[in-house]
Structure formats: structure tokens, C-alpha cells
Design an enzyme around this catalytic site. Sequence first.
Site, PDB file in Angstrom:
ATOM      1  N   PHE A 387       0.799  -1.229   0.000  1.00  4.33           N
ATOM      2  CA  PHE A 387       0.000   0.000   0.000  1.00  4.33           C
ATOM      3  C   PHE A 387       0.837   1.288   0.000  1.00  4.33           C
ATOM      4  CE2 PHE A 387      -2.074  -3.217   2.877  1.00  4.33           C
ATOM      5  CZ  PHE A 387      -2.724  -3.878   1.841  1.00  4.33           C
ATOM      6  N   CYS A 388       1.968   1.271  -0.695  1.00  2.00           N
ATOM      7  CA  CYS A 388       2.832   2.472  -0.757  1.00  2.00           C
ATOM      8  C   CYS A 388       3.165   3.001   0.636  1.00  2.00           C
ATOM      9  CB  CYS A 388       2.199   3.580  -1.604  1.00  2.00           C
ATOM     10  SG  CYS A 388       2.079   3.155  -3.326  1.00  2.00           S
TER      11      CYS A 388
END
Length: 466
Positions: A387-388
Amino acid sequence: MSTRPSALASADSCAASSSAACEPLPVLGSDVLVPLVTGGEVTYAALDYAASAPALRRVWDDIAAYAPYYGSVHRGAGYLSQLSTDLFENSRKDVAAFLGCRADDQVVFTRSTTDSLNLLAAVAPRGTQVFVFETEHHASLLPWRQRADIAVHYLSAPRSPRQAVETLETALAGRAAEGPALVCVTGASNVTGELWPVRELAAAAHAHGARIVLDAAQLAPHHPVDIAAADVDWVAFSGHKLYAPFGAGVLAGRADWLREAQPYLAGGGASRKVARRDDGGIDVEWHTTAARHEAGSPNVIGVYAIASACKALTEAGFEGLVARERQLIAKVRAGLAEVPEVRVLSLFGDDAPRVGVLSFVVEGWNSSHFAAALSAEYGIGVRDGLFCAHPLVRTLLDSEPDEPGECGAPEAAPGERALNAIRVSFGAGTPDEHVERFVRAVRELVRDGARWSYRTEDGRCVPDRG
Ligand code: PLP
């Protein structure tokens, strides 16, 4: 000192709120049918709002009503150009009102939160020291590193809101050099959905002579953001997470750094006057307003969409939206709690106030495999991965970077550590049926296993169609 997240609205039940928002707000795509690998079709359950939320029907209607009147902004003498320019500049006022901006704040339109934070990194005075928790999204972690003269201090993951404030205070107190300092913090985590103590962090920053920017990418779609009440210096958010997916974002806040820096992009629109010099050179006078950082033809549709979403959410009433979302969160959490193989990821613990974003791992399952089965067998769209926010997810999983295994073979056998997680996220347009289907799907997949076989293709887990 209270560490209750300051942006939290107070309603506890949907019924108790007077708002009409106890029903989901109408969004596009709510009746789209998707095929199931096992046969038949089902309405798509969009449970990836944290990545991009569907457009509000109201936003789409506003855009459609405006589209025939579309014209150049700031440039044309024609009627539609004037109308479009008014629309663009009124959108700025609407966004300022939505954010509770101070009278002398600027609202700059950008492409996204990432763009907004890169803009702030570009305009920060020389030698600014930046303080950022390692738990942040990469959009908050990384832009400052583009500047050789900026020192970035990464703060370790706090395990409570109070510890976050204490960690920041200690770091700021230990700051060696004088000069400008900036704290960058998220309002709500894109991994755990947990709310951060924004007001308290702002107070700590200001007490130590630092400024603070709030990454509201995940907060603004779920809670009111009040820049003046929270006493933050800037706020950044993206239209596509705020039900306005037309390619615009916002950086709003203090004008001085913005006014004093070189334009983010050089070109028309940012320049007030460009004149030839006698020696053959060119002199440029830049705007000192938000236009300074908005060179080029602006994205009037994207900007108007954001303003429309701001108005739609305000009119629906955050009190009701928050109350309804809390019911959905409770439903998901209760459902997942009944499946012992599921571990929900959290920094601040079970009682932490949160928005509708939850990440989890399932013992014995590869996360990509699980997400693929949710999609292919139940028509549910979630996200898997890191998720970055790689450092945060690594901390929560207690695992080191590695290549996940083939999706057919569980990466996390009982007792092993998962390398990726699954994220489910929802918001104002989510009907109860979507989260109910999700909870049922998790239960069935864990109990019965996938009904289809899957293989890895280009790094993604996909149904094996033979
Ligand atoms: N900050 C947070 C907390 C996010 O969740 C995201 C996107 O997921 C971003 C920043 C970056 O937003 P964008 O991709 O719109 O630039």
C-alpha cells in the site's frame, strides 16, 4: 494532554444523527455487474476506496451540467471562458470553505496529494529540516529527499497517539540547527485507517517553532478537516479519493512559503509579466497568488469536481457520514474477529478511532491469492500488497522485504510471517451488502478454501483458466 484525535466527529449512531446520510450517498458504478469465475454475475462491491473512491453521482451530474459550457480558463474574452474562469475561481473559494481556511491562506490546485507534497517540498526554504514518521505513505515520506539542502528526520513508529506526540516532541527538542522546520503527518493511515492526533502534533510542532502539513488524503473523504481549528499550516488531499476522480488535488495553507519560492512549474499562468531587456535577455515577474504554482492550462473539470464533492459531503453532513461509517467498520471488525485465522493490522490497538480502512493477513494464505479469490469468486474489489507504505506494513507484519511466493503456494503457512497484506476500504457510497458479502466471503474462503485454482501472471495472482 488529550490524545483524542481532534478531527473526530461526535455522533455515535447513525439514527441519532439528523442527517440524511444514514443511507449511502449515490455513487457511479453501484449497479455494475461483474462476472464470477465460478459462473454468473454479481454487482461489483468496490471496497478499495482508500486507493480511489467512485465518483459521487452529484459530482458527475455537476460535471455533466457544466460540460457544454466548458471553456478556457483565465485566457479567453468569450462568454464561456469567463464562465469557466468564474467556476474555477469559485471552486477555490468552495475548497477554502470546506477546509476552514484562514483569510490569508492560499488554495493551490495540483494533480494529487503526491503532487501537493512535492510542491511543498519544492517551496520549503533552504535548509528546512523535515520530521516525518516512518509510518507515512510514500507520498509523505519521499518528496523531501529530492532537495539536497533538506535534512529529513524519520521518526520511529509510535504504538499510541500519545507516543506519537512524545516522539515528535523529543525529536524537535533535539533539533541541532536553527532554521525552518516542517512536520509532515497523515490524518488517517492508509493502512490501518487509524486517526492520528493531528491537533496535538500541530501544537507540539508550533511549540518548537516548526510548521506542520497534514496529509489528508485518507482523512478528508471521511471526516471534516478544519485547517484553522486543527491549527495546521497546510493540508494536502486528492480529488480521486474524495469521490471526484478527475485528476486534481489540493495544497492549501500558509501563503508565505508559496509566495516566496520559485514557481513549481515555469510557464504561462504563473507569470504576471514577461519583458524583453535591452541586453536581449528576458525579465519575468511571477504572480504572488496561487497562480504562481499553477502554470499551464488548469484542469477546470477536475477542480470543479473537487468543489462539487466538497459541497456534496458538507450538505450530506459529516455527522451522519461518520456515524454510518462507524457502523460499517463495526460490522467488518466483528465479522473478521470471528475468524481466528485473520489478523487485523494495527499500530494503536483495537480501541483506536479509525476510518473505514482495514488491513489484515490470513494465516496460511498468500494475500494476493486471497484478494484474487475475493474478486473472482465474490465480485469484491480489495487491494493486496504494501500500500505504498512499505516501512509501516513491514513493521506491522514484522517481516523483511522479500519476494512473495507463487500465489498457489501459501506464503504464510501457519506460524510463518506474511509478506503482504490485504486492505479493505469503504466510505460514503458503500451499502451494507458490500461489507456483509465481504465478511461472508472471508469466512467461506478460510473455512472451505478457494473454489478455483489461481496462478501467478506478471506478478499478480489470477484465476487459472486452463
Ligand atoms: N497520502 C496517503 C495517506 C495516501 O493514502 C495516498 C494514496 O493512497 C497518498 C498520500 C497519495 O495520494 P495520490 O496517489 O492521490 O497522490
